[in-house]
Design a protein around this motif. Structure first.
Motif, PDB file in Angstrom:
ATOM      1  N   ALA A   4       0.851  -1.197   0.000  1.00 36.65           N
ATOM      2  CA  ALA A   4       0.000   0.000   0.000  1.00 36.65           C
ATOM      3  C   ALA A   4       0.887   1.248   0.000  1.00 36.65           C
ATOM      4  N   PHE A  53       1.588   3.974  -3.307  1.00 41.51           N
ATOM      5  CA  PHE A  53       1.108   5.335  -3.134  1.00 41.51           C
ATOM      6  C   PHE A  53       2.231   6.344  -3.227  1.00 41.51           C
ATOM      7  N   ILE A  54       3.391   5.985  -2.692  1.00 41.64           N
ATOM      8  CA  ILE A  54       4.524   6.897  -2.746  1.00 41.64           C
ATOM      9  C   ILE A  54       5.005   7.050  -4.188  1.00 41.64           C
ATOM     10  N   ILE A 113      -1.487   3.213   7.692  1.00 40.81           N
ATOM     11  CA  ILE A 113      -1.627   2.991   6.253  1.00 40.81           C
ATOM     12  C   ILE A 113      -2.619   3.986   5.672  1.00 40.81           C
ATOM     13  N   LYS A 114      -3.677   4.265   6.443  1.00 45.92           N
ATOM     14  CA  LYS A 114      -4.642   5.250   5.941  1.00 45.92           C
ATOM     15  C   LYS A 114      -3.995   6.631   5.859  1.00 45.92           C
ATOM     16  N   ILE A 119      -1.141   7.202   4.845  1.00 43.40           N
ATOM     17  CA  ILE A 119      -0.355   7.258   3.608  1.00 43.40           C
ATOM     18  C   ILE A 119      -1.141   7.934   2.492  1.00 43.40           C
ATOM     19  N   ILE A 120      -2.485   7.831   2.518  1.00 42.52           N
ATOM     20  CA  ILE A 120      -3.274   8.420   1.428  1.00 42.52           C
ATOM     21  C   ILE A 120      -3.027   9.925   1.338  1.00 42.52           C
TER      22      ILE A 120
END
Lengths: 438, 168
Positions: B56, B60-61, B134-135, B137-138
């Motif tokens: 994830a 995203f990165i 992880i959320k 990260i968005i």
């Protein structure tokens, strides 16, 4: 807003944006956000975030970077050169032997990697000059790389199949297994075509004079062992239910790393390049996927999927006619549009209809993938043709490549027709897998 | 301004290079899981959750890294035929679509992450490992990519106005 208007707005908007050269990911995402706002106001926008997170959290999609890195490692590690030498030693007197050997290497590569580029680029670099030097006709030399190169997206593991399985809501494992039979059928047809052309017109595919001793031939076989081990690790573990497709991908990466080490090609540069390249291509794919999932979620919530299937089923056409029409549309789109875009635009509409018509969605998935294969080789915009042009020696024009592809396209169409008539070609393996699992 | 743009480019490039190596721990965790299950007969409860977290972040990165090299997939049949100025104008229109999408991911993603952090939200496996990082990260990933696209936008505006490429 009526669903008709939403449909026109979303698909029309998407196509206009695409034509303007806006990246596919932003077209899909941007259009979804705008339509979402129009339909449900700012409160509806959480839908976008939920769907994006859903993709990030998907364990199935993790297979993409894994199979991607396998392909890049194999391509850069020079495994293809070794395989080509083996093919060269064995094909000897056979007319068109090298071209047939190229088909075999394409199949082996297809079964080790998830994309078509790896086989096409490496064969274009090694086999194409070798064939031209031995007097092969351009049409056979080019076509036998560009055509069979597309098997990478049909024969598992395949990135296109993973995406299609998720969008079409079928099992990745089943779709993988369903690709094996058709893959073997198509490669057989390709080889048969080369053989027939060589028999009718011997100047096109000469046999080559170099002779190798039996010992040399046997020794060269050692290059085949490791690819088979890799294929067995990946496909065998999926087939026997030992690992999920994602886990099988990790086993494949490990197997490829071992192979590379045995071939003494394990360098810092190789790892670095593979790491960056995998990252870039995976990221590209995933960002398109985020946009696409938002797009289909917005369209589904607006009632689009139901509307489309009512519309098409309401035409009262024969179900085979509907199926063939859908194939025709995806083929036409394939001539101009990226296969990724076609999957994300068409598959969410086609799969529910196919299920309603009583066709097997796994079988339809395979037909869809073969259609994408044709898209890859059909002028004016076929990736295979561009890949091949980028590595072709001087003196090969884009026109030569275009002309060479048509017979191979014909072979793909014949193969697809056979699979339409005899669905068991695709379905026997997944059915066998399910029986074994019970 | 030039220095500022260079700094943004540098952030995108280096965050990409560093996070791209997450691939290998991801592979290792999955291989370990299969070995643990069949060789030691002891499947882990954490390997899949760990893999999901690793990748994830990985995907995203990556957005900013791709925007830096401008290699997002496009259909350039028509686009390729235009001159640099028209291309720049089309890219500016493209930015609006980009911003509609990723701006929503930044803004609503922050709210989504915030609620998750406040509740110290765990995942739904028996392991109940934290999900909120992880959320987070968005919005973070969205911010990185917006920075990079803003830098690209600035260069595009320069080209659209002057018709000359932006000097580095």
């Amino acid at each position: 807003m009526s669903i008709e208007l939403v449909t026109v707005l979303m698909f029309g908007g998407l196509i206009v944006c695409l034509l303007l050269g806006i990246p596919l990911a932003w077209c899909l995402g941007g259009v979804s956000v705008i339509v979402c706002l129009l339909l449900w106001g700012p409160n509806g926008l959480m839908l976008i975030v939920y769907n994006t997170f859903g993709c990030m959290w998907s364990i199935v999609l993790v297979a993409i970077p894994l199979f991607m890195s396998m392909g890049i490692l194999l391509q850069r590690a020079g495994i293809a050169e070794a395989l080509f030498e083996t093919i060269h030693r064995w094909s000897g007197r056979l007319r068109g032997g090298i071209a047939m050997g190229v088909v075999v290497i394409c199949v082996l590569f297809a079964a080790m990697t998830g994309v078509s580029a790896a086989a096409t680029l490496t064969m274009g670099l090694i086999a194409l000059p070798a064939m031209l030097k031995r007097g092969y006709g351009k049409s056979i030399a080019l076509g036998s790389i560009a055509g069979p190169g597309t098997l990478g997206i049909l024969i598992p593991p395949s990135i296109i199949s993973i995406l299609l399985a998720i969008v079409g809501n079928v099992s990745v494992g089943k779709l993988f297994m369903a690709g094996i039979g058709p893959g073997i059928l198509l490669s057989g047809l390709f080889i048969a075509y080369i053989g027939i052309r060589g028999w009718i017109n011997p100047q096109l595919c000469p046999s080559h004079p170099e002779k190798f001793t039996v010992k040399e031939k046997i020794v060269s076989l050692k290059t085949v062992i490791l690819p088979f081990a890799i294929i067995l690790a990946v496909l065998g573990s999926i087939f026997f239910g030992i690992a999920t497709p994602t886990e099988a991908g990790s086993l494949g990466v490990a197997a490829v790393l071992i192979t590379v080490a045995i071939h003494r090609r394990f360098t810092k540069k190789l790892i670095q390049e593979t790491t960056y390249e995998t990252f870039r291509i995976t990221g590209l794919t995933m960002w398109i996927f985020y946009g696409a999932m938002c797009f289909s979620a917005v369209y589904a919530r607006a009632g689009g999927a139901v509307f489309m299937s009512d519309l098409i089923l309401g035409l009262g056409m024969n179900r085979w006619m509907i199926l063939i029409t859908m194939m025709g549309i995806s083929f036409l789109l394939g001539m101009f549009v990226d296969p990724f875009a076609i999957i994300f635009i068409l598959a969410p509409i086609c799969f529910p209809i196919v299920k309603k018509l009583g066709f097997d969605p796994v079988w339809f998935g395979i037909l869809f993938v073969i259609n994408m294969q044709m898209g890859y080789v059909t002028p004016p915009f076929g990736y295979q043709l561009f890949y091949l042009k980028s590595v072709a020696p001087e003196g090969i024009t884009t026109g030569d490549i275009y002309k060479s592809i048509f017979p191979f396209l014909g072979v793909l169409i014949i193969g697809m027709a056979l699979i339409m008539i005899f669905p068991q070609i695709a379905l026997w393996l997944p059915e066998l897998m399910m029986k074994l699992a019970d | 301004m030039k220095r500022f743009l260079k700094i943004i480019d540098g952030i995108s490039d280096w965050s990409g290079r560093i996070f791209s190596y997450l691939l290998w721990p991801g592979v290792a965790v999955l291989v370990y899981e299969v070995i643990a299950r069949y060789v030691f007969n002891a499947p882990t409860i954490w390997a899949h959750g760990m893999t999901q977290r690793i990748f994830a972040v990985y995907y995203f990165i990556c957005g900013a890294y791709i925007s830096l090299s401008r290699s997002h997939i496009t259909m350039d049949i028509i686009y390729e035929r235009f001159g640099p100025r028209t291309k720049a104008i089309l890219d500016i229109i493209g930015f609006l679509f980009f911003f509609a999408f990723v701006g929503v991911l930044l803004w609503y993603g922050s709210r989504y992450a915030w609620v998750s952090i406040m509740n110290l939200e765990p995942d739904n496996t028996p392991f109940r490992a934290p999900l909120y990082p992880i959320k987070l990260i968005i919005p973070l990933g969205a911010l990185l990519i917006i920075l990079q696209e803003l830098a690209n936008l600035f260069r595009n505006i320069h080209v659209a106005i002057t018709g000359k490429p932006y000097e580095h």
